[in-house]
Motif scaffolding. Structure first.
Motif, PDB file in Angstrom:
ATOM      1  N   ARG A 132      28.072 -39.058 -24.374  1.00 42.31           N
ATOM      2  CA  ARG A 132      27.871 -38.271 -22.445  1.00 42.31           C
ATOM      3  C   ARG A 132      27.495 -37.724 -22.047  1.00 42.31           C
ATOM      4  NH1 ARG A 132      31.048 -43.274 -19.084  1.00 42.31           N
ATOM      5  NH2 ARG A 132      29.434 -45.226 -19.965  1.00 42.31           N
ATOM      6  N   HIS A 133      28.635 -36.358 -22.975  1.00 43.82           N
ATOM      7  CA  HIS A 133      28.919 -34.854 -23.270  1.00 43.82           C
ATOM      8  C   HIS A 133      27.457 -34.566 -24.290  1.00 43.82           C
ATOM      9  CE1 HIS A 133      32.137 -34.866 -20.812  1.00 43.82           C
ATOM     10  NE2 HIS A 133      33.441 -35.434 -22.118  1.00 43.82           N
ATOM     11  N   HIS A 134      27.376 -34.465 -25.313  1.00 43.83           N
ATOM     12  CA  HIS A 134      25.849 -34.746 -25.654  1.00 43.83           C
ATOM     13  C   HIS A 134      25.133 -33.884 -25.268  1.00 43.83           C
ATOM     14  CE1 HIS A 134      24.577 -33.472 -29.016  1.00 43.83           C
ATOM     15  NE2 HIS A 134      23.239 -34.161 -28.758  1.00 43.83           N
ATOM     16  N   ALA A 135      24.565 -35.753 -24.399  1.00 47.33           N
ATOM     17  CA  ALA A 135      22.905 -36.050 -23.625  1.00 47.33           C
ATOM     18  C   ALA A 135      23.481 -34.675 -22.472  1.00 47.33           C
ATOM     19  CB  ALA A 135      23.416 -37.508 -23.206  1.00 47.33           C
ATOM     20  N   ALA A 136      24.967 -34.232 -21.387  1.00 47.59           N
ATOM     21  CA  ALA A 136      24.812 -33.729 -20.966  1.00 47.59           C
ATOM     22  C   ALA A 136      24.863 -32.061 -21.373  1.00 47.59           C
ATOM     23  CB  ALA A 136      26.107 -33.946 -19.886  1.00 47.59           C
ATOM     24  N   GLY A 137      23.835 -31.545 -22.522  1.00 49.49           N
ATOM     25  CA  GLY A 137      24.251 -30.536 -22.931  1.00 49.49           C
ATOM     26  C   GLY A 137      25.686 -29.856 -23.463  1.00 49.49           C
ATOM     27  N   ARG A 138      26.769 -30.520 -23.365  1.00 48.65           N
ATOM     28  CA  ARG A 138      27.721 -29.865 -23.730  1.00 48.65           C
ATOM     29  C   ARG A 138      27.830 -30.013 -25.127  1.00 48.65           C
ATOM     30  NH1 ARG A 138      29.538 -33.915 -19.011  1.00 48.65           N
ATOM     31  NH2 ARG A 138      29.280 -32.458 -17.308  1.00 48.65           N
ATOM     32  N   GLU A 139      28.626 -28.934 -25.449  1.00 51.37           N
ATOM     33  CA  GLU A 139      29.502 -28.786 -27.027  1.00 51.37           C
ATOM     34  C   GLU A 139      31.189 -29.332 -26.923  1.00 51.37           C
ATOM     35  OE1 GLU A 139      30.386 -25.448 -29.527  1.00 51.37           O
ATOM     36  OE2 GLU A 139      29.906 -24.426 -27.771  1.00 51.37           O
ATOM     37  N   ILE A 140      30.782 -29.729 -27.582  1.00 52.69           N
ATOM     38  CA  ILE A 140      32.176 -31.072 -27.560  1.00 52.69           C
ATOM     39  C   ILE A 140      33.288 -30.381 -28.620  1.00 52.69           C
ATOM     40  CG2 ILE A 140      32.869 -33.197 -28.571  1.00 52.69           C
ATOM     41  CD1 ILE A 140      29.955 -34.315 -27.400  1.00 52.69           C
ATOM     42  N   VAL A 141      34.217 -30.334 -28.475  1.00 52.16           N
ATOM     43  CA  VAL A 141      35.706 -30.049 -29.248  1.00 52.16           C
ATOM     44  C   VAL A 141      36.194 -31.686 -29.592  1.00 52.16           C
ATOM     45  CG1 VAL A 141      38.072 -29.634 -29.264  1.00 52.16           C
ATOM     46  CG2 VAL A 141      35.967 -27.346 -28.737  1.00 52.16           C
ATOM     47  N   LEU A 142      36.464 -31.632 -30.692  1.00 49.37           N
ATOM     48  CA  LEU A 142      36.885 -33.074 -31.407  1.00 49.37           C
ATOM     49  C   LEU A 142      38.599 -32.471 -31.452  1.00 49.37           C
ATOM     50  CD1 LEU A 142      37.652 -36.218 -31.786  1.00 49.37           C
ATOM     51  CD2 LEU A 142      36.770 -35.601 -33.892  1.00 49.37           C
ATOM     52  N   ILE A 143      39.573 -33.157 -30.804  1.00 48.34           N
ATOM     53  CA  ILE A 143      41.215 -32.617 -31.180  1.00 48.34           C
ATOM     54  C   ILE A 143      41.722 -33.758 -32.357  1.00 48.34           C
ATOM     55  CG2 ILE A 143      43.355 -32.232 -30.841  1.00 48.34           C
ATOM     56  CD1 ILE A 143      42.739 -31.514 -27.781  1.00 48.34           C
ATOM     57  N   GLY A 144      41.917 -33.634 -33.378  1.00 47.31           N
ATOM     58  CA  GLY A 144      42.335 -34.612 -34.526  1.00 47.31           C
ATOM     59  C   GLY A 144      42.658 -33.870 -35.745  1.00 47.31           C
ATOM     60  N   HIS A 145      42.409 -34.989 -36.506  1.00 48.17           N
ATOM     61  CA  HIS A 145      42.972 -34.608 -38.674  1.00 48.17           C
ATOM     62  C   HIS A 145      41.576 -34.558 -38.808  1.00 48.17           C
ATOM     63  CE1 HIS A 145      46.801 -34.252 -36.633  1.00 48.17           C
ATOM     64  NE2 HIS A 145      47.554 -35.765 -36.709  1.00 48.17           N
ATOM     65  N   SER A 146      41.557 -33.580 -39.329  1.00 44.57           N
ATOM     66  CA  SER A 146      40.338 -33.745 -40.914  1.00 44.57           C
ATOM     67  C   SER A 146      40.390 -35.017 -41.758  1.00 44.57           C
ATOM     68  CB  SER A 146      40.904 -32.128 -41.155  1.00 44.57           C
ATOM     69  OG  SER A 146      39.178 -32.420 -42.391  1.00 44.57           O
ATOM     70  N   GLY A 147      39.338 -35.697 -42.054  1.00 42.19           N
ATOM     71  CA  GLY A 147      39.572 -36.467 -43.186  1.00 42.19           C
ATOM     72  C   GLY A 147      40.125 -38.205 -42.765  1.00 42.19           C
ATOM     73  N   HIS A 148      40.329 -37.302 -41.610  1.00 39.41           N
ATOM     74  CA  HIS A 148      40.970 -39.120 -41.161  1.00 39.41           C
ATOM     75  C   HIS A 148      39.708 -40.077 -40.620  1.00 39.41           C
ATOM     76  CE1 HIS A 148      42.765 -42.528 -38.214  1.00 39.41           C
ATOM     77  NE2 HIS A 148      43.694 -41.955 -39.071  1.00 39.41           N
ATOM     78  N   PRO A 149      39.711 -41.358 -40.830  1.00 42.46           N
ATOM     79  CA  PRO A 149      38.629 -42.233 -40.397  1.00 42.46           C
ATOM     80  C   PRO A 149      38.046 -42.268 -39.453  1.00 42.46           C
ATOM     81  CG  PRO A 149      40.134 -43.366 -42.357  1.00 42.46           C
ATOM     82  CD  PRO A 149      40.602 -41.857 -41.537  1.00 42.46           C
ATOM     83  N   GLU A 150      38.900 -41.967 -37.959  1.00 48.33           N
ATOM     84  CA  GLU A 150      39.012 -42.328 -36.879  1.00 48.33           C
ATOM     85  C   GLU A 150      37.473 -41.135 -36.405  1.00 48.33           C
ATOM     86  OE1 GLU A 150      40.516 -42.100 -32.492  1.00 48.33           O
ATOM     87  OE2 GLU A 150      42.223 -42.835 -34.132  1.00 48.33           O
ATOM     88  N   VAL A 151      38.005 -39.777 -36.859  1.00 48.34           N
ATOM     89  CA  VAL A 151      37.138 -38.473 -37.170  1.00 48.34           C
ATOM     90  C   VAL A 151      35.940 -38.687 -37.473  1.00 48.34           C
ATOM     91  CG1 VAL A 151      37.813 -36.358 -37.672  1.00 48.34           C
ATOM     92  CG2 VAL A 151      39.830 -37.466 -36.624  1.00 48.34           C
ATOM     93  N   ILE A 152      36.163 -39.540 -38.667  1.00 51.58           N
ATOM     94  CA  ILE A 152      34.617 -38.919 -39.454  1.00 51.58           C
ATOM     95  C   ILE A 152      34.396 -40.266 -38.604  1.00 51.58           C
ATOM     96  CG2 ILE A 152      33.829 -39.878 -41.752  1.00 51.58           C
ATOM     97  CD1 ILE A 152      36.249 -39.002 -42.889  1.00 51.58           C
TER      98      ILE A 152
END
Length: 333
Positions: A132-152
């Protein structure tokens, strides 16, 4: 079907029982602890698929991050793989609770594979929010841990470059958006509440227009277990967290316990991993478990402790969880 594996043996020589020490211990159990609704649903999906379609059923990635759960399901007929190219065309495939990039189901459809998606609905909520954020033209920050399957999986919902991963406050301080007024954030569901709050504060101090999610992304189970372990840590010399090392929410519980005042906190897969020297000078022990750890492992740990010490076990009066998630329709009959 019982989803708990047999309790592993305590650490002692075969055919022997440990000598009781006479040391008195107060053992307090956190509530809530162990399985959450998303984990329970994912495990049931694999079990029901094996019952309905026979073995083997292929599972892309560990269904949940717990060694005992994975080993028990493997014994029932689950075959765990990392990528779809390891799966034959004529057997069911299950996607893990952590979620997958969009390219994975697209590949499965292209190959006409029969697949079942065990993604936790609360992870799917984050995916939808990011879209939804992407469709609204927003840049998205994901707070998480690199390499974790959920983040991927979350980053894989959108085209490359749409999401920037931020792991630390320092990352948040360095981040430069394309347009500070068109920015949004989502988070991995299994993060430390306190660490995440610090990152969000840093981002908001730099970008005051940054909106909050409509509903907290860190899931109810992570929140409840972290609040419970904080209460536990306040009255414990040693906190034992039952969970596997690759379980993000379990690792966070150890960190939270130490910050909340526990003199020591340790992560153990089961009772066999306990080093009994940790108990020297200890009077109060707290026990909890990550969201992917079966209750039977906690029972085995308590039995191992009770075999060595004069232990009085009490259970905290914490949050009682009633959340449940429906199985895929094809498995409900």
């Amino acid at each position: 079907m019982d989803r708990s594996p047999p309790a592993p043996p305590a650490t002692s020589l075969p055919g022997t029982r440990p000598e009781p020490t006479g040391q008195r211990l107060s053992v307090r159990l956190a509530t809530p602890r162990g399985f959450c609704a998303g984990v329970d649903r994912a495990i049931q999906i694999v079990e029901r698929a094996i019952e309905k379609y026979g073995a083997p059923v292929y599972v892309r990635h560990e269904i949940v991050h717990n060694r005992h759960v994975v080993e028990r399901l493997a014994a029932l007929g689950a075959v765990f793989v990392e990528e779809l190219d390891e799966c034959p065309d004529d057997r069911p495939v299950v996607f893990s609770a952590h979620g997958v990039p969009k390219a994975v189901p697209a590949e499965a459809r292209a190959r006409q594979l029969f697949f079942l998606d065990a993604t936790c609905p609360l992870v799917s909520k984050v995916h939808i929010e990011a879209e939804r954020h992407h469709a609204a033209g927003r840049e998205i920050v994901l707070i998480g841990h690199s390499g974790h399957p959920e983040v991927i999986g979350t980053m894989g919902q959108l085209p490359d470059g749409s999401i920037t991963l931020i792991e630390t406050v320092e990352d948040a301080e360095r981040f430069t958006p394309r347009d500070p007024d068109k920015l949004a954030y989502v988070t991995q569901t299994t993060l430390s509440l306190d660490d995440t709050a610090a990152i969000v504060r840093t981002l908001k101090a730099r970008f005051p227009a940054l909106p909050d999610p409509h509903k907290e992304d860190i899931c109810y189970a992570t929140t409840n277990r972290q609040e419970a372990v904080k209460r536990l840590a306040e009255v414990s010399d040693l906190v034992l967290v039952v969970g596997s090392p690759n379980s993000s929410n379990s690792v966070r519980l150890v960190e939270v316990a130490l910050r909340a005042g526990a003199r020591d906190a340790r992560l153990v897969d089961d009772a066999s991993q306990v080093d009994w020297s940790w108990f020297e000078g200890v009077e109060r022990v707290g026990i909890t478990a990550g969201a992917s750890a079966p209750e039977q492992l906690i029972t085995g740990l308590i039995e191992a402790i009770s075999a060595r010490f004069d232990a009085r076990v009490i259970e905290d009066d914490g949050e009682r969880e009633t959340v449940s998630f429906k199985l895929p329709r094809v498995l409900q009959s």
